[in-house]
Each structure stands twice: as C-alpha cells, then as structure tokens.
Motif scaffolding. Structure first.
Motif, short mmCIF file in Angstrom:
data_model
loop_
_atom_site.label_atom_id
_atom_site.label_comp_id
_atom_site.label_asym_id
_atom_site.label_seq_id
_atom_site.Cartn_x
_atom_site.Cartn_y
_atom_site.Cartn_z
N GLY A 8 9.75 -9.22 7.65
CA GLY A 8 8.91 -10.41 7.73
C GLY A 8 9.03 -11.39 6.60
O GLY A 8 8.45 -12.48 6.66
N SER A 17 2.83 -20.07 6.53
CA SER A 17 2.26 -18.72 6.65
C SER A 17 3.36 -17.73 6.96
O SER A 17 4.42 -18.09 7.49
N LEU A 18 3.08 -16.49 6.61
CA LEU A 18 3.99 -15.39 6.90
C LEU A 18 3.18 -14.16 7.26
O LEU A 18 2.04 -14.02 6.81
N ARG A 19 3.80 -13.25 8.03
CA ARG A 19 3.23 -11.93 8.22
C ARG A 19 4.29 -10.90 7.89
O ARG A 19 5.35 -10.87 8.52
N SER A 21 5.40 -6.87 7.62
CA SER A 21 5.12 -5.60 8.28
C SER A 21 5.77 -4.46 7.51
O SER A 21 6.81 -4.65 6.87
N PHE A 67 -4.80 -14.07 1.52
CA PHE A 67 -4.08 -12.88 1.94
C PHE A 67 -5.01 -11.99 2.75
O PHE A 67 -6.19 -11.86 2.41
N SER A 70 -4.02 -5.68 7.09
CA SER A 70 -4.51 -5.03 8.31
C SER A 70 -3.58 -3.86 8.61
O SER A 70 -2.52 -3.71 7.99
N TYR A 79 0.17 -4.47 7.75
CA TYR A 79 0.60 -5.86 7.78
C TYR A 79 -0.03 -6.61 6.60
O TYR A 79 -1.10 -6.23 6.11
N ARG A 81 -0.83 -10.65 6.02
CA ARG A 81 -0.78 -12.05 6.45
C ARG A 81 -1.06 -12.92 5.23
O ARG A 81 -2.05 -12.69 4.52
N HIS A 83 -1.52 -16.92 4.05
CA HIS A 83 -1.73 -18.30 4.48
C HIS A 83 -1.56 -19.25 3.30
O HIS A 83 -1.68 -18.84 2.14
#
Length: 121
Positions: A8, A17-19, A21, A67, A70, A79, A81, A83
């Motif tokens: 990711g 944004s990025l996610r 994993s 940040f 999850s 994960y 995330r 922003h």
C-alpha cells in the motif's frame, strides 16, 4: 515460520490519502499486540498506531487525527489509513506483531519488510 507482508505504500501528493495493509501468516498460537511504526531518514523508528493486548488503541504524539488503525476480526490483518498526507510523513512504514507461535511459550516481536511512503509537494 511467521511472515508479515506489507503493501500500500507509494508516492503521493501532499493532501492525499493512503491505506497500508499488513498480513500475518504462519503457525500462530496467539497474538498479543500489533501496530504500525515508521522511520524517516536519519531518525529513530517511532510508533504511529497500535492495538494493545486488551484491544485498546494508542497513537503516536504526532498523529493528531490523521491516522487510523484498524484490523480484521481474525486479527491477522491490520490496516493504517493516513489522511491529509504531509511531506514530513515521508518514511518507511513497518508493521509489527507480538506473536506466540504454536509450540512456543514465549511471545516474540515480528516486523514486516517495510513499505515506503513518499509525500511530494
């Protein structure tokens, strides 16, 4: 053998944004804590976000709401995330699991290979 595979990361413009994993595999008996860390060039590795053994979350002091960590219900995938990315978020991001392998009496820390996040202006 325990393995962690991250994905990711990449090159992103500021404000994007990025996610990320991270998938855990192997002969796992129990998982204690899990989380994300990052290391920028010339700096020490620092905590970004983590789940503690009681399921609560903790974040690094710099996070300030951008940040979010999850996980899947199986707890074997986490994960991150991110922003409103900033150039100062540029770093290698590592996932970490504290794991007891099947047949072992001890928890050990395992680290992913790292995924590069680069934020451009």
């Amino acid at each position: 053998q325990v393995q962690l595979v991250e994905s990711g990361g990449g090159l992103v413009q500021a404000g994007g944004s990025l996610r990320l994993s991270c998938v855990l595999s192997g002969s796992i008996f129990s998982i204690n804590g899990m989380g994300w860390y990052r290391q920028a060039p010339g700096k020490q590795r620092e905590l970004v976000a983590a789940f503690t053994s009681d399921g609560s979350t903790k974040y690094g002091d710099f996070v300030k709401g951008r940040f979010a960590i999850s996980r899947e219900n199986t707890k074997s995938t986490i994960y991150l995330r991110i922003h409103s990315l900033k150039p100062e978020d540029t770093a290698v991001y590592y996932c970490n699991f504290e794991v007891k392998e099947t047949g072992s009496n001890l928890y050990r820390d395992y680290w992913g290979q790292g995924t590069q996040v680069t934020v451009s202006l």
